[in-house]
Design an enzyme around this catalytic site. Structure first.
Site, short mmCIF file in Angstrom:
data_model
loop_
_atom_site.label_atom_id
_atom_site.label_comp_id
_atom_site.label_asym_id
_atom_site.label_seq_id
_atom_site.Cartn_x
_atom_site.Cartn_y
_atom_site.Cartn_z
N HIS A 15 0.80 -1.27 0.06
CA HIS A 15 0.01 0.00 -0.18
C HIS A 15 0.89 1.30 -0.05
O HIS A 15 0.50 2.23 -0.53
CB HIS A 15 -0.98 -0.06 1.36
CG HIS A 15 -2.12 -1.02 1.11
ND1 HIS A 15 -2.87 -1.13 0.17
CD2 HIS A 15 -2.46 -1.69 2.18
CE1 HIS A 15 -3.93 -1.92 0.16
NE2 HIS A 15 -3.80 -2.26 1.55
N HIS B 277 7.88 -4.30 8.12
CA HIS B 277 7.01 -4.07 9.29
C HIS B 277 6.91 -5.29 9.97
O HIS B 277 6.48 -5.61 11.27
CB HIS B 277 5.80 -3.35 9.33
CG HIS B 277 4.81 -3.74 8.75
ND1 HIS B 277 4.68 -3.74 7.20
CD2 HIS B 277 3.79 -4.67 9.25
CE1 HIS B 277 3.31 -4.66 7.10
NE2 HIS B 277 2.95 -4.77 8.23
N CYS C 253 3.35 -9.47 12.40
CA CYS C 253 1.97 -8.67 11.95
C CYS C 253 0.86 -9.61 11.58
O CYS C 253 -0.20 -9.59 12.11
CB CYS C 253 2.38 -7.71 10.58
SG CYS C 253 0.99 -6.91 9.96
P1 CND Z 1 -3.35 -10.20 0.61
O1 CND Z 1 -3.11 -9.47 -0.56
O2 CND Z 1 -2.81 -11.37 1.10
O3 CND Z 1 -5.01 -10.62 0.84
C1 CND Z 1 -6.17 -9.75 0.49
C2 CND Z 1 -7.04 -10.80 0.07
O4 CND Z 1 -8.17 -10.14 -0.26
C3 CND Z 1 -6.40 -11.59 -1.32
O5 CND Z 1 -6.84 -12.94 -1.08
C4 CND Z 1 -7.55 -11.06 -2.40
O6 CND Z 1 -7.86 -11.97 -3.36
C5 CND Z 1 -8.69 -10.70 -1.60
N1 CND Z 1 -9.64 -9.67 -2.20
C6 CND Z 1 -9.42 -8.58 -2.89
N2 CND Z 1 -10.36 -8.18 -3.35
C7 CND Z 1 -11.59 -8.74 -3.09
C8 CND Z 1 -12.93 -8.59 -3.05
N3 CND Z 1 -13.56 -7.50 -3.87
N4 CND Z 1 -13.70 -9.66 -2.64
C9 CND Z 1 -13.28 -10.39 -1.90
N5 CND Z 1 -11.97 -10.79 -1.65
C10 CND Z 1 -10.93 -9.88 -1.95
O7 CND Z 1 -3.23 -8.85 1.66
P2 CND Z 1 -3.05 -8.71 3.24
O8 CND Z 1 -3.77 -10.16 4.09
O9 CND Z 1 -1.47 -9.01 3.50
O10 CND Z 1 -3.47 -7.77 3.82
C11 CND Z 1 -5.18 -7.50 4.02
C12 CND Z 1 -5.17 -5.98 4.50
O11 CND Z 1 -5.10 -5.70 5.76
C13 CND Z 1 -4.48 -4.87 3.66
O12 CND Z 1 -5.11 -3.86 3.42
C14 CND Z 1 -3.38 -4.70 4.82
O13 CND Z 1 -2.74 -3.44 4.47
C15 CND Z 1 -4.24 -4.84 5.98
C16 CND Z 1 -3.55 -4.94 7.24
C17 CND Z 1 -3.93 -4.04 8.24
C18 CND Z 1 -3.27 -4.24 9.53
C19 CND Z 1 -4.07 -3.83 10.73
O14 CND Z 1 -3.36 -3.49 11.73
N6 CND Z 1 -5.06 -3.04 10.68
C20 CND Z 1 -1.95 -4.86 9.50
N7 CND Z 1 -1.23 -5.31 8.44
C21 CND Z 1 -2.16 -5.64 7.05
ZN ZN Z 2 1.04 -5.80 8.12
#
Ligand code: CND
Ligand code: ZN
Length: 367
Positions: free
Chosen positions: A45, A61, A168
């Site tokens: 991101h 991270h 994470c």
């Molecule tokens: P990753 O790319 O592994 O997973 C995202 C998943 O979402 C994938 O399997 C996609 O196929 C699926 N996807 C995408 N679009 C759609 C849709 N429209 N409908 C259904 N499924 C869909 O990413 P990740 O698991 O490493 O990270 C996921 C999010 O979590 C990402 O935005 C990241 O920045 C965030 C995150 C948040 C925090 C926190 O503390 N809140 C910490 N780390 C990561």
């Molecule tokens: Zn993360």
């Protein structure tokens, strides 16, 4: 000292592996020799500009490593200790730290926003130019300096590659279930996004004793993983409307908890629309910071639905990391199956390309 590090110079560019100068740790800081770093979507991101960070920056991270050197006045760590860097530094004494919500501490936010350590400077330089820290961790570097309070010692015999994942993806996903939503045994849960973080929401919900665990994704391979991690039902949102499918699976009632682990306003709204009365939608996914989402006041008020978020799994890392290690050792938390690919550090851009293509679950780079 010199270290190879992956630097993001500008939004939209690939990571550039360069040799940087790493200053020795100052008072209250430690130097970590990284062993492994996790490939999380949050770093992506930043690369795509969805998430802001001061540039140029050494991203990463999620990681694990060994303390190589300690600065003056460091009392809790010594060279040779195995550690997980914590990406939200917490002071330990503020209102939020005292309330068991250290991820909301202002100190961690300061480091995240400025890209500099607490004294306002960085320990990385490239030909004299200041390079920023990411979230106070910068695990995409052979060596990184972090505050002593942001390095958590783990047992020496715990595998460092598995340990990196705890930093994470695991703590964020499992923590969102345990501390964000406080999922109750026997409840119903929907998870939008079964990637590296979402899969940990799924296994967290299974550990918490949820009865119905409905995974939603667009990719068949992710839904296959979801089943292996405890999903009782899967929905491919490319084929059917996930909100309708969730209502059908719950006899029209909706789910008690819906987690959004993607980072899109549309799927946040889908998560909210999937709820039962008094149901809770928990947003874990990160969207561009200016994005907004709207929900009908009708269901918010008359059905007492809740829309909230969870950062860093709403966790208390010093309590939760040992708990996660125990769950893994007891065979209840899947880490071996979570780690789907290991790349050499030199191939970090390939690792991100594979994440963008939706391959595997969670991968790491090793040094
Ligand atoms: P990753 O790319 O592994 O997973 C995202 C998943 O979402 C994938 O399997 C996609 O196929 C699926 N996807 C995408 N679009 C759609 C849709 N429209 N409908 C259904 N499924 C869909 O990413 P990740 O698991 O490493 O990270 C996921 C999010 O979590 C990402 O935005 C990241 O920045 C965030 C995150 C948040 C925090 C926190 O503390 N809140 C910490 N780390 C990561
Ligand atoms: Zn993360």
């Amino acid at each position: 000292m010199k270290a190879k590090a992956a630097i993001l110079f500008a939004v939209g560019k690939k990571l550039d592996i360069r040799v940087v100068d790493v200053e020795p740790p100052r008072p209250g800081e430690v130097l970590i020799q990284m062993a492994a770093a996790g490939i999380c979507h949050s770093d992506l991101h930043v690369m795509t500009g969805h998430l802001e960070a001061p540039l140029p920056v050494i991203l990463g991270h999620e990681g694990s490593g060994v303390v190589a050197e300690v600065g003056p006045a460091v009392t809790s760590l010594k060279p040779g200790d195995h550690v997980i860097p914590l990406w939200r530094l917490s002071c330990g004494v503020c209102e939020y730290c005292s309330d068991g919500r250290p991820a909301l501490c202002a100190e961690g936010l300061q480091i995240r926003k400025t890209g500099r350590l607490l004294d306002g400077s960085t320990r990385f330089k490239l030909n004299g130019m200041e390079i920023k820290h990411f979230a106070g961790v910068s695990s995409f570097s052979e060596y990184s300096v972090v505050p002593e309070k942001a390095a958590f010692k783990i047992p020496d015999d715990f595998p460092l590659d598995r340990a990196a994942l705890l930093g994470c993806g695991v703590i964020t996903g499992v923590g969102a279930v345990f501390h964000g939503a406080r999922v109750k045994p026997g409840s119903s849960v929907a998870i939008f996004g079964s990637g590296g973080v979402g899969i940990n929401v799924i296994q967290g919900a299974a550990i918490a004793g949820a009865e119905k665990i409905i995974a939603v994704d667009l990719l068949a391979n992710k839904l296959e993983f979801a089943r292996r991690f405890g999903a009782t039902h899967t929905i491919n949102a490319k084929e059917v409307d996930p909100v309708e499918a969730i209502r059908t699976l719950t006899d029209g009632r909706g789910v008690d908890y819906a987690f959004e682990v993607i980072g899109l306003p549309a799927t946040i709204r889908q998560a909210y629309d999937s709820l039962s009365k008094r149901g809770m939608a928990i947003v874990v996914g990160v969207t561009p910071m200016t994005m907004e989402v709207s929900v009908p006041i009708m269901t918010l008020v008359f059905e007492e639905r809740v829309l909230t978020g969870s950062i860093y799994g709403s966790s208390r890392p010093r309590i939760d990391i040992p708990m996660l290690i125990n769950l893994y050792r007891a065979g209840k938390l899947k880490l071996d199956e979570l780690l789907t690919r290991t790349y050499p550090f030199s191939q970090i851009n390939e690792a991100y390309a594979a994440l963008e293509r939706g391959e595997g679950l969670r991968s790491i780079v090793t040094f």
